[in-house]
Design a protein around this motif. Structure first.
Motif, PDB file in Angstrom:
ATOM      1  N   LEU A 120       0.731  -1.175   0.105  1.00  0.00           N
ATOM      2  CA  LEU A 120      -0.113   0.032  -0.007  1.00  0.00           C
ATOM      3  C   LEU A 120       0.696   1.301  -0.011  1.00  0.00           C
ATOM      4  CD1 LEU A 120      -2.531  -1.151   2.589  1.00  0.00           C
ATOM      5  CD2 LEU A 120      -2.692  -1.177   0.125  1.00  0.00           C
ATOM      6  N   ARG A 121       2.043   1.378   0.770  1.00  0.00           N
ATOM      7  CA  ARG A 121       2.717   2.506   0.927  1.00  0.00           C
ATOM      8  C   ARG A 121       4.183   2.007   1.167  1.00  0.00           C
ATOM      9  NH1 ARG A 121       2.123   6.974   5.601  1.00  0.00           N
ATOM     10  NH2 ARG A 121       3.105   8.625   4.422  1.00  0.00           N
ATOM     11  N   ILE A 122       5.189   2.588   0.684  1.00  0.00           N
ATOM     12  CA  ILE A 122       6.441   2.260   0.969  1.00  0.00           C
ATOM     13  C   ILE A 122       7.312   3.764   1.444  1.00  0.00           C
ATOM     14  CG2 ILE A 122       8.791   1.621   0.189  1.00  0.00           C
ATOM     15  CD1 ILE A 122       7.133   0.457  -2.160  1.00  0.00           C
ATOM     16  N   LEU A 123       7.857   3.767   2.401  1.00  0.00           N
ATOM     17  CA  LEU A 123       8.856   4.892   3.182  1.00  0.00           C
ATOM     18  C   LEU A 123      10.316   4.497   2.866  1.00  0.00           C
ATOM     19  CD1 LEU A 123       6.881   6.487   6.187  1.00  0.00           C
ATOM     20  CD2 LEU A 123       6.742   7.085   3.783  1.00  0.00           C
ATOM     21  N   VAL A 124      11.028   5.314   2.368  1.00  0.00           N
ATOM     22  CA  VAL A 124      12.400   4.984   2.282  1.00  0.00           C
ATOM     23  C   VAL A 124      13.385   6.255   2.649  1.00  0.00           C
ATOM     24  CG1 VAL A 124      12.316   2.952   0.985  1.00  0.00           C
ATOM     25  CG2 VAL A 124      12.527   5.153   0.000  1.00  0.00           C
ATOM     26  N   THR A 125      14.490   5.933   3.163  1.00  0.00           N
ATOM     27  CA  THR A 125      15.566   7.019   3.239  1.00  0.00           C
ATOM     28  C   THR A 125      16.110   7.014   1.913  1.00  0.00           C
ATOM     29  OG1 THR A 125      17.196   5.419   4.152  1.00  0.00           O
ATOM     30  CG2 THR A 125      15.587   6.791   5.567  1.00  0.00           C
ATOM     31  N   GLN A 126      17.114   7.919   1.724  1.00  0.00           N
ATOM     32  CA  GLN A 126      17.742   8.068   0.435  1.00  0.00           C
ATOM     33  C   GLN A 126      18.605   6.938   0.056  1.00  0.00           C
ATOM     34  OE1 GLN A 126      19.858  11.839   0.533  1.00  0.00           O
ATOM     35  NE2 GLN A 126      18.243  13.078  -0.609  1.00  0.00           N
ATOM     36  N   ASN A 127      19.346   6.225   1.261  1.00  0.00           N
ATOM     37  CA  ASN A 127      20.081   5.230   1.170  1.00  0.00           C
ATOM     38  C   ASN A 127      19.036   3.787   1.098  1.00  0.00           C
ATOM     39  OD1 ASN A 127      22.666   6.534   1.711  1.00  0.00           O
ATOM     40  ND2 ASN A 127      22.484   6.336   3.794  1.00  0.00           N
ATOM     41  N   GLY A 128      17.954   4.200   1.559  1.00  0.00           N
ATOM     42  CA  GLY A 128      16.968   2.619   1.495  1.00  0.00           C
ATOM     43  C   GLY A 128      16.724   2.723   0.017  1.00  0.00           C
TER      44      GLY A 128
END
Length: 280
Positions: free
Chosen positions: A68-76
């Motif tokens: 449904l949704r993805i949160l990532v950091t720049q490295n992720g």
């Protein structure tokens, strides 16, 4: 009131003063919705929050898991690209503290977090007729449960059977501890464990309970497929009705000074023995 600082120096959501606007009221994004506490695994009746690289990678690669949704950091985000994971949902690139706010203070998210729909929940009748099943009798600690799921995936267990009540939610800490195992081992949720065991027996499964007072060491027991290994919670062990329903009670003999194992370690050892011993 003393406030706790996050990595960005701001207050945690629970430290807001009365009258403060919520982040999304100031133009920010609304965080994941958190439902009320549940007595059943979230994988059955609501969205799961999954974080940590191995758990998230396995979920993203699982065609049965709807993201449904993805949160990532720049490295992720960079790591996802390097591993060539095809995404059907565009990730939201955020700072690490944005993910921190979705989780408990001690959670290690490694720069990735997803919200996903529940996986299909099979019935006992869907378990392969010649399978290996792990039955968990009121194991409620999510770390232990998750570690058991991870071992079950490693030993190609066909299903984990547990009660709908008195089991942890298939999300968060459990998913992280399972390290992707939730995507590979179906969880069969039942209302009555003794009745489920009888159903397994009716399908030809040998029911072997693990107990310190077992009449034989598991490695000496005559195991055969299909096989259901039944394990109880630490301290309490198997409930009386559960043990009375088993065909055999077996123990794990330890040669050292410490004679017992953590339930997740015991599960891994028992599965190793069962995989080698049980034959169709």
């Amino acid at each position: 009131m003393r406030t706790q600082k996050n990595h960005g120096g701001g207050r945690k959501p629970w430290d807001r003063k009365a009258g403060d606007k919520k982040p999304w009221e100031r133009g920010g994004k609304r965080p994941f919705k958190r439902g009320p506490a549940r007595s059943t695994p979230r994988d059955r009746d609501g969205p799961a929050i999954i974080y940590g690289w191995h758990a998230v990678e396995a979920a993203l690669r699982n065609p049965k898991r709807r993201i449904l949704r993805i949160l990532v950091t720049q490295n992720g985000e960079k790591r996802l690209q390097e591993f060539g994971i095809k995404l059907k949902v565009t990730p939201e690139v955020v700072r690490p503290e944005a993910i921190d706010r979705e989780l408990s203070p001690d959670a290690v998210h490694q720069g990735v977090l997803i919200e996903a729909e529940p996986l299909p929940v099979p019935d006992i009748a869907d378990i392969p007729a010649n399978g290996l099943v792990l039955v968990l009798d009121q194991i409620t600690d999510p770390h232990n449960f998750g570690a058991i799921v991870r071992s079950a995936a490693a030993f190609a267990v066909d299903a984990i059977v547990t009660t709908a009540r008195h089991s942890p939610e298939a999300t968060g800490v459990l998913a992280k501890s399972a390290s992707g195992g939730l995507e590979h081992v179906p969880l069969v949720l039942v209302q009555n464990l003794a009745r489920a065991l009888l159903e397994l027996r009716g399908r030809g499964f040998q029911l072997v309970g693990l107990a310190e007072e077992g009449e034989t060491d598991l490695s000496d027991a005559k195991l055969k497929a299909p096989l259901a290994l039944i394990m109880g919670a630490e301290g309490k062990g198997l409930r009386q009705l559960t043990r009375e329903t088993c065909d055999l009670l077996a123990r794990l003999d330890m040669p050292g000074e410490i004679k017992s194992l953590n339930v997740s370690n015991a599960a891994a050892l028992a599965l190793y023995i069962a995989r080698r011993a049980a034959r169709p």
